[in-house]
Scaffold this motif. Structure first.
Motif, PDB file in Angstrom:
ATOM      1  N   GLN A  44      26.223 -21.618 -27.039  1.00  0.00           N
ATOM      2  CA  GLN A  44      27.133 -22.290 -27.958  1.00  0.00           C
ATOM      3  C   GLN A  44      26.423 -22.826 -29.200  1.00  0.00           C
ATOM      4  OE1 GLN A  44      30.242 -21.129 -26.986  1.00  0.00           O
ATOM      5  NE2 GLN A  44      30.929 -23.142 -27.635  1.00  0.00           N
ATOM      6  N   LEU A  45      25.267 -23.460 -28.999  1.00  0.00           N
ATOM      7  CA  LEU A  45      24.613 -24.147 -30.107  1.00  0.00           C
ATOM      8  C   LEU A  45      23.688 -23.251 -30.916  1.00  0.00           C
ATOM      9  CD1 LEU A  45      23.701 -27.579 -28.479  1.00  0.00           C
ATOM     10  CD2 LEU A  45      25.742 -26.935 -29.770  1.00  0.00           C
ATOM     11  N   TRP A  46      23.190 -22.178 -30.329  1.00  0.00           N
ATOM     12  CA  TRP A  46      22.252 -21.329 -31.057  1.00  0.00           C
ATOM     13  C   TRP A  46      22.817 -19.942 -31.313  1.00  0.00           C
ATOM     14  CZ3 TRP A  46      19.465 -16.873 -29.405  1.00  0.00           C
ATOM     15  CH2 TRP A  46      18.529 -16.416 -30.351  1.00  0.00           C
ATOM     16  N   TRP A  47      23.231 -19.259 -30.252  1.00  0.00           N
ATOM     17  CA  TRP A  47      23.637 -17.873 -30.408  1.00  0.00           C
ATOM     18  C   TRP A  47      24.895 -17.731 -31.253  1.00  0.00           C
ATOM     19  CZ3 TRP A  47      21.254 -13.507 -30.206  1.00  0.00           C
ATOM     20  CH2 TRP A  47      21.987 -12.313 -30.202  1.00  0.00           C
ATOM     21  N   THR A  48      25.913 -18.567 -31.014  1.00  0.00           N
ATOM     22  CA  THR A  48      27.142 -18.441 -31.809  1.00  0.00           C
ATOM     23  C   THR A  48      26.869 -18.732 -33.278  1.00  0.00           C
ATOM     24  OG1 THR A  48      27.858 -20.742 -31.466  1.00  0.00           O
ATOM     25  CG2 THR A  48      28.574 -19.106 -29.837  1.00  0.00           C
ATOM     26  N   ASN A  49      25.978 -19.682 -33.556  1.00  0.00           N
ATOM     27  CA  ASN A  49      25.624 -19.959 -34.947  1.00  0.00           C
ATOM     28  C   ASN A  49      24.906 -18.763 -35.569  1.00  0.00           C
ATOM     29  OD1 ASN A  49      26.706 -22.519 -35.252  1.00  0.00           O
ATOM     30  ND2 ASN A  49      24.881 -23.545 -34.511  1.00  0.00           N
ATOM     31  N   GLY A 185      37.164 -25.679 -41.371  1.00  0.00           N
ATOM     32  CA  GLY A 185      35.941 -25.010 -40.937  1.00  0.00           C
ATOM     33  C   GLY A 185      35.348 -25.726 -39.745  1.00  0.00           C
ATOM     34  N   HIS A 186      34.594 -24.986 -38.947  1.00  0.00           N
ATOM     35  CA  HIS A 186      33.943 -25.594 -37.789  1.00  0.00           C
ATOM     36  C   HIS A 186      32.874 -26.591 -38.228  1.00  0.00           C
ATOM     37  CE1 HIS A 186      35.707 -23.681 -34.367  1.00  0.00           C
ATOM     38  NE2 HIS A 186      35.404 -22.453 -34.745  1.00  0.00           N
ATOM     39  N   ARG A 187      32.760 -27.673 -37.458  1.00  0.00           N
ATOM     40  CA  ARG A 187      31.685 -28.627 -37.698  1.00  0.00           C
ATOM     41  C   ARG A 187      30.502 -28.365 -36.772  1.00  0.00           C
ATOM     42  NH1 ARG A 187      31.964 -35.270 -38.126  1.00  0.00           N
ATOM     43  NH2 ARG A 187      30.075 -35.433 -39.390  1.00  0.00           N
ATOM     44  N   ASN A 188      30.764 -27.801 -35.618  1.00  0.00           N
ATOM     45  CA  ASN A 188      29.701 -27.470 -34.669  1.00  0.00           C
ATOM     46  C   ASN A 188      29.975 -26.097 -34.060  1.00  0.00           C
ATOM     47  OD1 ASN A 188      30.169 -30.776 -34.004  1.00  0.00           O
ATOM     48  ND2 ASN A 188      28.116 -30.121 -34.576  1.00  0.00           N
ATOM     49  N   THR A 189      28.940 -25.306 -33.889  1.00  0.00           N
ATOM     50  CA  THR A 189      28.956 -23.956 -33.335  1.00  0.00           C
ATOM     51  C   THR A 189      29.644 -22.972 -34.278  1.00  0.00           C
ATOM     52  OG1 THR A 189      31.043 -24.024 -32.069  1.00  0.00           O
ATOM     53  CG2 THR A 189      29.096 -24.989 -31.029  1.00  0.00           C
ATOM     54  N   HIS A 190      29.462 -21.689 -34.001  1.00  0.00           N
ATOM     55  CA  HIS A 190      30.094 -20.609 -34.757  1.00  0.00           C
ATOM     56  C   HIS A 190      29.864 -20.732 -36.262  1.00  0.00           C
ATOM     57  CE1 HIS A 190      32.315 -20.601 -30.898  1.00  0.00           C
ATOM     58  NE2 HIS A 190      32.254 -19.298 -31.043  1.00  0.00           N
ATOM     59  N   GLY A 191      28.626 -20.971 -36.628  1.00  0.00           N
ATOM     60  CA  GLY A 191      28.269 -21.041 -38.037  1.00  0.00           C
ATOM     61  C   GLY A 191      28.368 -22.409 -38.657  1.00  0.00           C
ATOM     62  N   GLU A 192      29.206 -23.265 -38.105  1.00  0.00           N
ATOM     63  CA  GLU A 192      29.415 -24.663 -38.517  1.00  0.00           C
ATOM     64  C   GLU A 192      29.276 -24.905 -40.024  1.00  0.00           C
ATOM     65  OE1 GLU A 192      25.054 -26.275 -36.926  1.00  0.00           O
ATOM     66  OE2 GLU A 192      26.783 -26.313 -35.572  1.00  0.00           O
ATOM     67  N   PRO A 193      30.068 -24.191 -40.859  1.00  0.00           N
ATOM     68  CA  PRO A 193      29.936 -24.366 -42.309  1.00  0.00           C
ATOM     69  C   PRO A 193      30.270 -25.764 -42.802  1.00  0.00           C
ATOM     70  CG  PRO A 193      31.905 -23.107 -41.781  1.00  0.00           C
ATOM     71  CD  PRO A 193      31.124 -23.227 -40.511  1.00  0.00           C
ATOM     72  N   PHE A 194      31.114 -26.499 -42.058  1.00  0.00           N
ATOM     73  CA  PHE A 194      31.505 -27.838 -42.509  1.00  0.00           C
ATOM     74  C   PHE A 194      30.791 -28.948 -41.736  1.00  0.00           C
ATOM     75  CE2 PHE A 194      35.924 -26.850 -44.557  1.00  0.00           C
ATOM     76  CZ  PHE A 194      35.263 -26.167 -45.570  1.00  0.00           C
ATOM     77  N   ARG A 195      29.648 -28.642 -41.150  1.00  0.00           N
ATOM     78  CA  ARG A 195      28.971 -29.654 -40.334  1.00  0.00           C
ATOM     79  C   ARG A 195      28.628 -30.906 -41.133  1.00  0.00           C
ATOM     80  NH1 ARG A 195      24.032 -29.087 -35.967  1.00  0.00           N
ATOM     81  NH2 ARG A 195      24.098 -31.277 -35.336  1.00  0.00           N
ATOM     82  N   THR A 261      35.929 -34.440 -36.037  1.00  0.00           N
ATOM     83  CA  THR A 261      35.026 -35.585 -35.958  1.00  0.00           C
ATOM     84  C   THR A 261      35.435 -36.432 -34.768  1.00  0.00           C
ATOM     85  OG1 THR A 261      33.899 -37.256 -37.337  1.00  0.00           O
ATOM     86  CG2 THR A 261      36.295 -37.268 -37.414  1.00  0.00           C
ATOM     87  N   PRO A 262      34.491 -37.109 -34.097  1.00  0.00           N
ATOM     88  CA  PRO A 262      33.031 -37.041 -34.243  1.00  0.00           C
ATOM     89  C   PRO A 262      32.509 -35.654 -33.894  1.00  0.00           C
ATOM     90  CG  PRO A 262      33.714 -38.936 -32.904  1.00  0.00           C
ATOM     91  CD  PRO A 262      34.909 -38.050 -33.043  1.00  0.00           C
ATOM     92  N   GLU A 263      31.225 -35.442 -34.171  1.00  0.00           N
ATOM     93  CA  GLU A 263      30.629 -34.152 -33.870  1.00  0.00           C
ATOM     94  C   GLU A 263      30.746 -33.819 -32.387  1.00  0.00           C
ATOM     95  OE1 GLU A 263      27.151 -32.550 -35.839  1.00  0.00           O
ATOM     96  OE2 GLU A 263      26.822 -34.542 -36.711  1.00  0.00           O
ATOM     97  N   PHE A 264      30.892 -32.540 -32.118  1.00  0.00           N
ATOM     98  CA  PHE A 264      30.995 -31.986 -30.760  1.00  0.00           C
ATOM     99  C   PHE A 264      32.257 -32.448 -30.024  1.00  0.00           C
ATOM    100  CE2 PHE A 264      26.459 -32.202 -31.817  1.00  0.00           C
ATOM    101  CZ  PHE A 264      26.148 -30.857 -31.752  1.00  0.00           C
ATOM    102  N   THR A 265      33.249 -32.883 -30.794  1.00  0.00           N
ATOM    103  CA  THR A 265      34.557 -33.217 -30.230  1.00  0.00           C
ATOM    104  C   THR A 265      35.618 -32.647 -31.157  1.00  0.00           C
ATOM    105  OG1 THR A 265      35.018 -35.283 -31.427  1.00  0.00           O
ATOM    106  CG2 THR A 265      33.578 -35.441 -29.480  1.00  0.00           C
ATOM    107  N   SER A 266      36.868 -32.685 -30.703  1.00  0.00           N
ATOM    108  CA  SER A 266      37.985 -32.298 -31.573  1.00  0.00           C
ATOM    109  C   SER A 266      39.046 -33.393 -31.567  1.00  0.00           C
ATOM    110  CB  SER A 266      38.591 -30.971 -31.100  1.00  0.00           C
ATOM    111  OG  SER A 266      39.036 -31.075 -29.755  1.00  0.00           O
ATOM    112  N   THR A 267      38.601 -34.625 -31.389  1.00  0.00           N
ATOM    113  CA  THR A 267      39.529 -35.749 -31.231  1.00  0.00           C
ATOM    114  C   THR A 267      40.216 -36.115 -32.538  1.00  0.00           C
ATOM    115  OG1 THR A 267      38.058 -36.614 -29.517  1.00  0.00           O
ATOM    116  CG2 THR A 267      39.769 -38.098 -30.348  1.00  0.00           C
TER     117      THR A 267
END
Length: 282
Positions: A44-49, A185-195, A261-267
Motif C-alpha cells: 500500500q505505502l510503497w508499491w502502489t505509489n 486526489g489521494h493523500r496517501n497511497t496510489h501516487g498521493e498527489p495531494f499529500r 484528512t487526517p492522513e491515512f483516514t477518510s474521516t
C-alpha cells in the motif's frame, strides 16, 4: 515382576510438551500474520505509489507529446509564490442556491457535489470538447509541493484516483470557466498527489494546462477540516455548509482541491481554494 507407576509415557506426550508445541505453533502463526501485514503495508505505502507515479508520469508525457510542446517550464514561479493573494468574503451566510444534489462515490471525494450536467459544468479548454469519463485531458502543477499530475474526468478510484491522477468532479466548471473547477486526489497511497496540499499558503500558484491554454490560479483560502458530506465546498460559489465562515459569496473563477484528512483516514476532508489570476495560450 510388576512395574509400579503404570505405563511409561513416550517422549513428547506429557502436558508440558503439548503446551510447548501449542506455544510454538502459535508463535509461528503470529510471525506469519505479522509478515503478511508488513507485506500488505509495503504494498500500500510503497508499491502502489511506485506504480501510480510511473503511470501518472507517462500520462503527463503523453499529453505533452499530443499537445506538441513540453510543459516542464510552465510551472510558474519556482518559489511557488505568484503575487498578491485574493481574499475570501465570509460575510454572507450560507447560500441555499449553493446546495448541490448529488454525492461523489469515493472515499477521497466530497459527497454532495454536482451531478453531471449540473450548472457550472462544461467542456474542457474553452468549451471545445467534453472529456470522456476517466479520460486524462489536463495537467496540474503545484510548484510549492512539487506536484505534476494528470487531471482526468471523474473521481472513480479504479479509473482515475488509484492511477495517481487528480480527478475532476463531473458537473463542476472546467479550467478557466466561471464557477468552481473542483478536483480530488489521494493523500496517501496510489501516487498521493495531494499529500501535502495542507502546506499550501495564500499566494501560492496552481497551474492547470490544457491542450490550448495555461491557467494560473492563486491559492486564496484553506479549510483544514470539514465533513465528507460538505458539498458546499465544491459548489459553483464554494462555501462550506458545515463551517459557513469559510468560503465565498459571489461568483468567480475558482479552483478547489479536496483530499482526505487526517492522513491515512477518510474521516474528514481538507479543502484548498484558489482564484484564477491569469490565462495564456500554450
Amino acid at each position: 515382576m510388576r512395574v509400579q507407576g503404570g505405563r511409561g509415557r513416550g517422549p513428547g506426550r506429557g502436558p508440558r510438551a503439548r503446551a510447548a508445541r501449542g506455544l510454538w505453533v502459535g508463535a509461528e502463526l503470529a510471525v506469519t500474520a505479522g509478515l503478511l501485514v508488513l507485506l500488505l503495508v509495503a504494498h500500500q505505502l510503497w508499491w502502489t505509489n511506485r506504480e501510480a507515479r510511473a503511470e501518472a508520469r507517462d500520462t503527463v508525457h503523453s499529453l505533452e507529446d499530443q499537445w506538441g510542446a513540453p510543459g516542464s517550464d510552465r510551472a510558474g514561479d519556482p518559489s511557488g509564490r505568484s503575487g498578491p493573494a485574493g481574499s475570501s468574503d465570509p460575510s454572507d451566510p450560507s447560500d441555499p442556491s449553493q446546495a448541490s444534489p448529488a454525492a461523489g462515490d469515493e472515499d477521497v471525494a466530497v459527497e454532495g457535489g454536482p451531478r453531471a450536467g449540473a450548472p457550472g459544468g462544461g467542456a474542457a479548454s474553452g468549451g471545445k470538447s467534453t472529456p470522456r469519463g476517466d479520460q486524462a485531458y489536463a495537467v496540474i502543477r503545484i510548484p510549492r509541493i512539487g506536484v505534476t499530475a494528470p487531471i482526468a474526468e471523474g473521481i472513480s478510484k479504479a479509473g482515475v484516483l488509484d492511477k495517481g491522477y487528480v480527478g475532476h468532479y463531473v458537473g463542476t466548471a472546467q479550467p478557466g470557466q466561471t464557477g468552481n473547477f473542483a478536483l480530488a486526489g489521494h493523500r496517501n497511497t496510489h501516487g498521493e498527489p495531494f499529500r501535502y496540499i495542507n502546506r499550501l499558503r495564500v499566494g501560492d500558484s496552481v497551474v492547470v494546462e490544457t491542450r490550448d491554454t495555461v491557467y494560473t490560479y492563486v491559492v486564496d483560502s484553506l479549510l483544514p477540516q470539514t465533513s465528507s458530506r460538505d458539498g458546499g465546498t465544491i459548489a459553483p460559489v464554494p462555501r462550506s455548509v458545515v463551517k459557513p465562515s469559510y468560503g465565498y459569496s459571489a461568483p468567480g473563477r475558482y479552483i478547489t482541491l479536496t483530499t482526505c484528512t487526517p492522513e491515512f483516514t477518510s474521516t474528514y476532508r481538507l479543502v484548498v481554494w484558489g482564484k484564477l489570476r491569469a490565462s495564456r495560450p500554450r
